[in-house]
Design a protein around this motif. Structure first.
Motif, short mmCIF file in Angstrom:
data_model
loop_
_atom_site.label_atom_id
_atom_site.label_comp_id
_atom_site.label_asym_id
_atom_site.label_seq_id
_atom_site.Cartn_x
_atom_site.Cartn_y
_atom_site.Cartn_z
N GLU A 128 29.60 -20.69 63.94
CA GLU A 128 29.91 -19.63 62.99
C GLU A 128 30.10 -20.26 61.61
N THR A 129 29.36 -19.78 60.63
CA THR A 129 29.33 -20.42 59.32
C THR A 129 29.37 -19.39 58.21
N VAL A 130 29.99 -19.75 57.09
CA VAL A 130 29.89 -18.96 55.86
C VAL A 130 29.05 -19.76 54.87
N TYR A 131 27.92 -19.19 54.48
CA TYR A 131 27.02 -19.83 53.53
C TYR A 131 27.25 -19.24 52.13
N THR A 132 27.01 -20.07 51.12
CA THR A 132 27.06 -19.61 49.73
C THR A 132 25.68 -19.78 49.11
N HIS A 133 25.19 -18.72 48.46
CA HIS A 133 23.83 -18.73 47.93
C HIS A 133 23.82 -18.02 46.58
N ASN A 134 23.34 -18.70 45.54
CA ASN A 134 23.29 -18.12 44.20
C ASN A 134 21.86 -17.70 43.86
N VAL A 135 21.72 -16.48 43.39
CA VAL A 135 20.41 -15.96 43.00
C VAL A 135 20.57 -15.16 41.71
N THR A 136 19.44 -14.87 41.07
CA THR A 136 19.44 -14.00 39.89
C THR A 136 18.69 -12.73 40.22
N VAL A 137 19.33 -11.59 40.04
CA VAL A 137 18.74 -10.29 40.33
C VAL A 137 18.85 -9.42 39.08
N ASP A 138 17.72 -8.98 38.57
CA ASP A 138 17.70 -8.13 37.37
C ASP A 138 18.46 -8.78 36.21
N GLY A 139 18.31 -10.11 36.07
CA GLY A 139 18.95 -10.82 34.97
C GLY A 139 20.41 -11.14 35.17
N ARG A 140 20.98 -10.73 36.29
CA ARG A 140 22.41 -10.97 36.58
C ARG A 140 22.53 -12.01 37.69
N GLU A 141 23.41 -12.99 37.49
CA GLU A 141 23.60 -13.99 38.52
C GLU A 141 24.52 -13.46 39.61
N ILE A 142 24.05 -13.61 40.85
CA ILE A 142 24.77 -13.10 42.02
C ILE A 142 25.12 -14.26 42.94
N CYS A 143 26.34 -14.28 43.42
CA CYS A 143 26.74 -15.27 44.41
C CYS A 143 26.96 -14.55 45.74
N PHE A 144 26.06 -14.80 46.69
CA PHE A 144 26.20 -14.26 48.04
C PHE A 144 27.03 -15.24 48.87
N ASN A 145 28.12 -14.77 49.45
CA ASN A 145 28.85 -15.49 50.49
C ASN A 145 28.55 -14.78 51.80
N ILE A 146 27.85 -15.43 52.71
CA ILE A 146 27.34 -14.78 53.91
C ILE A 146 28.00 -15.37 55.15
#
Length: 212
Positions: free
Chosen positions: A52-70
Motif C-alpha cells: 500500500e503506497t501513497v504516490y506524489t505526482h506533479n502535473v500542469t493542467v490548463d496552465g495550473r500546477e496540480i499535485c496529485f497525492n494518490i
C-alpha cells in the motif's frame, strides 16, 4: 508510505499548487496499481505485490500546477466479508476512484458496496469516479457498460471504462475527470462558506439594530 505535501507549497513560478488527495479503492486483481502507475509513468506494469503506497505526482493542467497525492489502497475483507475505506482514508481523500474489472462480477459488487459506504459516510458531496478496467478483455466481459453507468448515475459518481494495459489516454482522462469533480466540489464549498459569512454578517447587523 509517502506523506502528502503541504497545501501551501508553491510552484517554481510562485503560484500556489492545487493539492488533490485521491484514494483508489477496489477488489484485488482489478488493476488499481496498474492504473495508478500508468498515470504516473505512462508505462504498464502488470504484476504487483501486496504493498500500500501513497504516490506524489506533479502535473500542469490548463496552465495550473496540480499535485496529485494518490493512495493506492490494499483490498482486505473484514469479519463480515466486506471491505470499506477506513475513517483515516475517508478524511484524507478529496476524491475517490473505485476500480472494478469488467471481467469479474464479484469485483463490481465490491465497488458497489464501497461506493454505497462512501455515500453513507460523506453523503453525495464527495467527488467520486467509478472505473471499469480491463476493457481490452471485452470478449470476457461479465459486467456490461450499462450496469456501470447505472451504478454511477444512482450514486452520483462519474464513470469510465478503460484499459490500463492497452492505453495511457483513458487512464489520463479518468484522473483528469476526477480532478474536475474535485475542483467543482472545492469551488462549491468555498461559495457556500462565503454565503454563510454574508448571512452571519447581515444577521449581526440587524441583531445590533434591534438591540439599539
Amino acid at each position: 508510505m509517502v506523506l502528502p505535501l503541504s497545501s501551501n507549497e508553491k510552484s517554481e513560478r510562485g503560484q500556489q499548487k492545487l493539492q488533490i488527495n485521491v484514494l483508489v479503492l477496489g477488489a484485488g486483481h482489478v488493476g488499481k496499481s496498474a492504473l495508478t502507475v500508468r498515470f504516473l509513468t505512462r508505462r504498464f506494469i502488470g504484476e504487483y505485490g501486496d504493498i500500500e503506497t501513497v504516490y506524489t505526482h506533479n502535473v500542469t493542467v490548463d496552465g495550473r500546477e496540480i499535485c496529485f497525492n494518490i493512495w493506492d489502497s490494499l483490498y482486505s475483507q473484514n469479519s463480515k466479508g466486506t471491505s470499506h475505506a477506513s475513517e483515516q482514508q475517508m478524511c484524507w481523500a478529496d476524491g475517490f476512484i473505485f476500480v472494478y474489472s469488467i471481467c469479474d462480477r464479484a469485483s463490481f459488487n465490491v465497488a458497489r458496496q464501497q461506493v454505497q459506504r462512501l455515500r453513507q459516510v460523506k453523503g453525495g458531496r464527495a467527488p467520486a469516479l467509478i472505473v471499469g478496467n480491463k476493457r481490452d478483455l471485452r470478449h470476457r466481459r461479465a459486467v456490461s457498460g450499462e450496469e456501470g453507468r447505472l451504478l454511477a448515475l444512482a450514486s452520483r459518481c462519474g464513470f469510465l471504462e478503460v484499459s490500463a494495459a492497452e492505453t495511457y489516454h483513458g487512464v489520463l482522462v479518468a484522473f483528469h475527470q476526477l480532478l474536475g469533480l474535485v475542483r467543482e466540489s472545492k469551488a462549491a464549498a468555498k461559495k457556500a462558506a462565503g454565503l454563510r459569512g454574508i448571512v452571519r454578517s447581515v444577521s449581526a447587523v440587524f441583531g445590533k439594530r434591534r438591540a439599539e
